[in-house]
Every structure is written in C-alpha cells, then in structure tokens.
Design a protein around this motif. Structure first.
Motif, PDB file in Angstrom:
ATOM      1  N   GLY A 102       0.825  -1.218   0.000  1.00  0.00           N
ATOM      2  CA  GLY A 102       0.000   0.000   0.000  1.00  0.00           C
ATOM      3  C   GLY A 102       0.850   1.255   0.000  1.00  0.00           C
ATOM      4  N   ALA A 103       1.874   1.289   0.831  1.00  0.00           N
ATOM      5  CA  ALA A 103       2.770   2.443   0.882  1.00  0.00           C
ATOM      6  C   ALA A 103       3.511   2.617  -0.437  1.00  0.00           C
ATOM      7  CB  ALA A 103       3.756   2.280   2.033  1.00  0.00           C
ATOM      8  N   GLN A 104       3.913   1.513  -1.008  1.00  0.00           N
ATOM      9  CA  GLN A 104       4.597   1.532  -2.306  1.00  0.00           C
ATOM     10  C   GLN A 104       3.682   2.121  -3.377  1.00  0.00           C
ATOM     11  OE1 GLN A 104       7.121  -2.052  -3.052  1.00  0.00           O
ATOM     12  NE2 GLN A 104       5.516  -2.432  -4.542  1.00  0.00           N
ATOM     13  N   PHE A 105       2.422   1.699  -3.382  1.00  0.00           N
ATOM     14  CA  PHE A 105       1.419   2.206  -4.317  1.00  0.00           C
ATOM     15  C   PHE A 105       1.259   3.723  -4.173  1.00  0.00           C
ATOM     16  CE2 PHE A 105      -2.955   3.553  -4.991  1.00  0.00           C
ATOM     17  CZ  PHE A 105      -3.244   3.063  -6.257  1.00  0.00           C
ATOM     18  N   LEU A 106       1.132   4.191  -2.925  1.00  0.00           N
ATOM     19  CA  LEU A 106       0.959   5.627  -2.677  1.00  0.00           C
ATOM     20  C   LEU A 106       2.186   6.414  -3.123  1.00  0.00           C
ATOM     21  CD1 LEU A 106      -0.677   5.444   0.874  1.00  0.00           C
ATOM     22  CD2 LEU A 106      -1.827   5.998  -1.289  1.00  0.00           C
ATOM     23  N   ASP A 107       3.355   5.888  -2.810  1.00  0.00           N
ATOM     24  CA  ASP A 107       4.602   6.559  -3.166  1.00  0.00           C
ATOM     25  C   ASP A 107       4.784   6.644  -4.682  1.00  0.00           C
ATOM     26  OD1 ASP A 107       7.016   7.838  -2.275  1.00  0.00           O
ATOM     27  OD2 ASP A 107       8.100   6.056  -2.960  1.00  0.00           O
ATOM     28  N   GLN A 108       4.516   5.556  -5.363  1.00  0.00           N
ATOM     29  CA  GLN A 108       4.693   5.518  -6.824  1.00  0.00           C
ATOM     30  C   GLN A 108       3.758   6.483  -7.544  1.00  0.00           C
ATOM     31  OE1 GLN A 108       4.090   1.327  -7.519  1.00  0.00           O
ATOM     32  NE2 GLN A 108       6.250   0.840  -7.239  1.00  0.00           N
ATOM     33  N   ARG A 109       2.634   6.791  -6.939  1.00  0.00           N
ATOM     34  CA  ARG A 109       1.657   7.686  -7.569  1.00  0.00           C
ATOM     35  C   ARG A 109       1.733   9.115  -7.027  1.00  0.00           C
ATOM     36  NH1 ARG A 109       0.798   2.762  -7.996  1.00  0.00           N
ATOM     37  NH2 ARG A 109      -0.397   1.828  -9.680  1.00  0.00           N
ATOM     38  N   GLY A 110       2.758   9.397  -6.217  1.00  0.00           N
ATOM     39  CA  GLY A 110       2.957  10.736  -5.690  1.00  0.00           C
ATOM     40  C   GLY A 110       1.919  11.150  -4.656  1.00  0.00           C
ATOM     41  N   LEU A 111       1.260  10.191  -4.024  1.00  0.00           N
ATOM     42  CA  LEU A 111       0.221  10.492  -3.044  1.00  0.00           C
ATOM     43  C   LEU A 111       0.754  10.599  -1.613  1.00  0.00           C
ATOM     44  CD1 LEU A 111      -2.533   8.126  -4.471  1.00  0.00           C
ATOM     45  CD2 LEU A 111      -2.388  10.616  -4.694  1.00  0.00           C
ATOM     46  N   TYR A 112       1.935  10.061  -1.372  1.00  0.00           N
ATOM     47  CA  TYR A 112       2.567  10.191  -0.061  1.00  0.00           C
ATOM     48  C   TYR A 112       3.372  11.484  -0.054  1.00  0.00           C
ATOM     49  CZ  TYR A 112       5.567   9.572   3.934  1.00  0.00           C
ATOM     50  OH  TYR A 112       6.218   9.784   5.117  1.00  0.00           O
ATOM     51  N   PRO A 113       3.356  12.286   0.979  1.00  0.00           N
ATOM     52  CA  PRO A 113       2.861  12.074   2.337  1.00  0.00           C
ATOM     53  C   PRO A 113       1.430  12.541   2.599  1.00  0.00           C
ATOM     54  CG  PRO A 113       4.197  14.031   2.347  1.00  0.00           C
ATOM     55  CD  PRO A 113       4.211  13.499   0.925  1.00  0.00           C
ATOM     56  N   ASP A 114       0.722  13.016   1.560  1.00  0.00           N
ATOM     57  CA  ASP A 114      -0.658  13.455   1.799  1.00  0.00           C
ATOM     58  C   ASP A 114      -1.523  12.298   2.309  1.00  0.00           C
ATOM     59  OD1 ASP A 114      -0.283  16.168   0.913  1.00  0.00           O
ATOM     60  OD2 ASP A 114      -0.105  15.345  -1.103  1.00  0.00           O
ATOM     61  N   ILE A 115      -1.225  11.101   1.811  1.00  0.00           N
ATOM     62  CA  ILE A 115      -1.879   9.885   2.303  1.00  0.00           C
ATOM     63  C   ILE A 115      -0.779   8.936   2.752  1.00  0.00           C
ATOM     64  CG2 ILE A 115      -3.415   7.958   1.772  1.00  0.00           C
ATOM     65  CD1 ILE A 115      -4.548   9.638  -0.544  1.00  0.00           C
ATOM     66  N   ALA A 116      -0.883   8.422   3.950  1.00  0.00           N
ATOM     67  CA  ALA A 116       0.085   7.454   4.478  1.00  0.00           C
ATOM     68  C   ALA A 116      -0.623   6.122   4.685  1.00  0.00           C
ATOM     69  CB  ALA A 116       0.677   7.951   5.787  1.00  0.00           C
ATOM     70  N   CYS A 117       0.156   5.052   4.758  1.00  0.00           N
ATOM     71  CA  CYS A 117      -0.403   3.718   4.963  1.00  0.00           C
ATOM     72  C   CYS A 117       0.137   3.142   6.267  1.00  0.00           C
ATOM     73  CB  CYS A 117      -0.035   2.815   3.784  1.00  0.00           C
ATOM     74  SG  CYS A 117      -0.872   1.216   3.809  1.00  0.00           S
ATOM     75  N   VAL A 118      -0.754   2.594   7.097  1.00  0.00           N
ATOM     76  CA  VAL A 118      -0.378   1.968   8.362  1.00  0.00           C
ATOM     77  C   VAL A 118      -1.071   0.613   8.456  1.00  0.00           C
ATOM     78  CG1 VAL A 118      -0.100   4.198   9.529  1.00  0.00           C
ATOM     79  CG2 VAL A 118      -2.274   2.973   9.715  1.00  0.00           C
ATOM     80  N   TYR A 119      -0.614  -0.196   9.417  1.00  0.00           N
ATOM     81  CA  TYR A 119      -1.317  -1.450   9.646  1.00  0.00           C
ATOM     82  C   TYR A 119      -1.505  -1.717  11.129  1.00  0.00           C
ATOM     83  CZ  TYR A 119       2.773  -4.538  10.633  1.00  0.00           C
ATOM     84  OH  TYR A 119       3.878  -5.165  11.165  1.00  0.00           O
ATOM     85  N   THR A 120      -2.514  -2.552  11.416  1.00  0.00           N
ATOM     86  CA  THR A 120      -2.922  -2.786  12.795  1.00  0.00           C
ATOM     87  C   THR A 120      -2.310  -4.038  13.404  1.00  0.00           C
ATOM     88  OG1 THR A 120      -4.880  -3.984  12.064  1.00  0.00           O
ATOM     89  CG2 THR A 120      -5.122  -1.610  12.471  1.00  0.00           C
ATOM     90  N   ASN A 121      -1.438  -4.712  12.669  1.00  0.00           N
ATOM     91  CA  ASN A 121      -0.785  -5.933  13.164  1.00  0.00           C
ATOM     92  C   ASN A 121      -1.798  -7.043  13.382  1.00  0.00           C
ATOM     93  OD1 ASN A 121       1.782  -7.073  13.719  1.00  0.00           O
ATOM     94  ND2 ASN A 121       1.247  -7.173  15.873  1.00  0.00           N
ATOM     95  N   GLY A 122      -2.645  -7.247  12.380  1.00  0.00           N
ATOM     96  CA  GLY A 122      -3.588  -8.357  12.425  1.00  0.00           C
ATOM     97  C   GLY A 122      -5.021  -7.935  12.634  1.00  0.00           C
ATOM     98  N   ALA A 123      -5.890  -8.948  12.580  1.00  0.00           N
ATOM     99  CA  ALA A 123      -7.327  -8.713  12.651  1.00  0.00           C
ATOM    100  C   ALA A 123      -7.797  -8.357  14.055  1.00  0.00           C
ATOM    101  CB  ALA A 123      -8.076  -9.946  12.141  1.00  0.00           C
ATOM    102  N   SER A 124      -6.968  -8.593  15.060  1.00  0.00           N
ATOM    103  CA  SER A 124      -7.327  -8.250  16.441  1.00  0.00           C
ATOM    104  C   SER A 124      -6.324  -7.238  16.988  1.00  0.00           C
ATOM    105  CB  SER A 124      -7.329  -9.501  17.319  1.00  0.00           C
ATOM    106  OG  SER A 124      -8.268 -10.425  16.856  1.00  0.00           O
ATOM    107  N   PRO A 125      -6.463  -5.973  16.598  1.00  0.00           N
ATOM    108  CA  PRO A 125      -5.496  -4.969  17.057  1.00  0.00           C
ATOM    109  C   PRO A 125      -5.567  -4.772  18.561  1.00  0.00           C
ATOM    110  CG  PRO A 125      -7.315  -3.927  15.895  1.00  0.00           C
ATOM    111  CD  PRO A 125      -7.499  -5.396  15.752  1.00  0.00           C
ATOM    112  N   SER A 126      -4.440  -4.354  19.153  1.00  0.00           N
ATOM    113  CA  SER A 126      -4.404  -4.092  20.591  1.00  0.00           C
ATOM    114  C   SER A 126      -5.348  -2.939  20.917  1.00  0.00           C
ATOM    115  CB  SER A 126      -2.979  -3.739  21.031  1.00  0.00           C
ATOM    116  OG  SER A 126      -2.611  -2.460  20.535  1.00  0.00           O
TER     117      SER A 126
END
Length: 196
Positions: free
Chosen positions: A135-159
């Motif tokens: 996802g971050a790679q996609f945003l970066d390649q299209r010039g959308l980062y840093p306006d849009i950033a990508c994060v993850y929750t470390n699985g389906a049951s986030p802390s």
C-alpha cells in the motif's frame, strides 16, 4: 536489527518479498531485514535477546524470516514474518506453531505511523505487514505520499491501544480489510471507534 538489515537484498527473503509485490526500494525504505539463527552480534546484544525471549535453545527466533522494526530507528515493536519452506536456506531448530509470525514490543500505535507527517491528511489502514508495504509503495509511486500514508494494525485483532489511537487522531481513514471473517470483525471494530 542492523545485522539483519544488511542481509536483506541478497537473501531468500528478498525473493519472497518480490513474490509478495514488495520492491527492493520499499524493503530498504522500511528497514526490512533477513533473520538468521545466529547473527553476528556482541555478547551484550545476545544477552539482551535471551532476556527478551528472542532466543530459544541458542537459536534466534527470527531465523529464516523477514524482520520489520517499527519505527526503523529506536523501534518499539519488532515484527517477524517467517518465510515459507520453499524460500528457506537453512531450516529452523523450532516449530512455528499455528501462526507464521511473531511480534515483540508494545503496540501502542498503528505500525508504520512513523511515516505520518504534518502534510498527511488521510490514512490508508490495512491489517497486515505486507499489505502496508504494498500500500505504501502504491501511494509513493503515484505521488500520493505524504498526503496519504499507509499503516497497519498488526492483524485482525489490534491491541486496545492501537484501537484507541484511531479514535484520538483526526484523519480521513480508508479501511482496506482482508477478505475473510476476521476482516469483517476488524472493520467493525475500527469503524465503531472512529465514529465515536
């Protein structure tokens, strides 16, 4: 971590990352590493690893894996994603158990949030490490980062702390769920917090 990072580009882990759609540039940007059973580290580092339960029967538990430290410098969380057997070079002296990954550290914020800047207006949220990297790679390649950033929750049951983080930060969020029952539950959990 530095030892693992120095091995990534020439490792079987890089072949696996390419298979998952992650480029060498992204691997380096996110400080990914390749873990081996006996890294070349000092006695003090090795002793600390024992105390943190990173070592089992003299073998580091990140053996034959992709290592992700979050943030890259002074990490609070260490994620390990074990390589499938066809990508392994040496094998492991321990069983993986039910899940082919491990996490050490305090998950207090979505992983990858170190890439959020003052310019960031929206955040793409995904469940897993490889989803975030692509996802971050996609945003970066299209010039959308840093306006849009990508994060993850470390699985389906986030802390609970990660769930609270979303409620405390005012961004536009785009939730990209996995296509399974866990993904449905994940979306419901995060949507409830964001709407409160």
């Amino acid at each position: 971590i530095a030892d693992a990072q120095s091995r990534i580009l020439s490792s079987s882990a890089m072949s696996y990352l390419k298979h998952r759609g992650v480029t060498p540039y992204t691997a380096m940007m996110y400080g990914l590493g390749y873990g081996i059973g006996n890294p070349a580290v000092s006695y003090a580092t090795s002793d600390a690893a024992y105390k943190l339960s990173l070592v089992y029967k003299r073998e580091w538990l990140w053996s034959e894996s992709v290592i992700y430290a979050d943030p890259v410098t002074d990490p609070a969380v260490l994620n390990v994603r074990y390589l499938p057997p066809e990508y392994m070079r040496h094998g492991r002296g321990f069983e993986l158990g039910k899940h082919p990954h491990r996490t050490w550290g305090d998950r207090l914020a979505p992983l990858g949030s170190w890439r959020i800047t003052e310019r960031t207006q929206a955040i793409m949220v995904v469940e897993g490490l490889f989803d975030m990297l692509v996802g971050a790679q996609f945003l970066d390649q299209r010039g959308l980062y840093p306006d849009i950033a990508c994060v993850y929750t470390n699985g389906a049951s986030p802390s609970a702390e990660i769930v609270e983080w979303f409620g405390e930060h005012d961004y536009d969020y785009f939730l990209i769920q996995d296509m399974d029952k866990g993904g449905d539950d994940w979306t419901e959990t995060l949507t409830t917090v964001m709407n409160e």
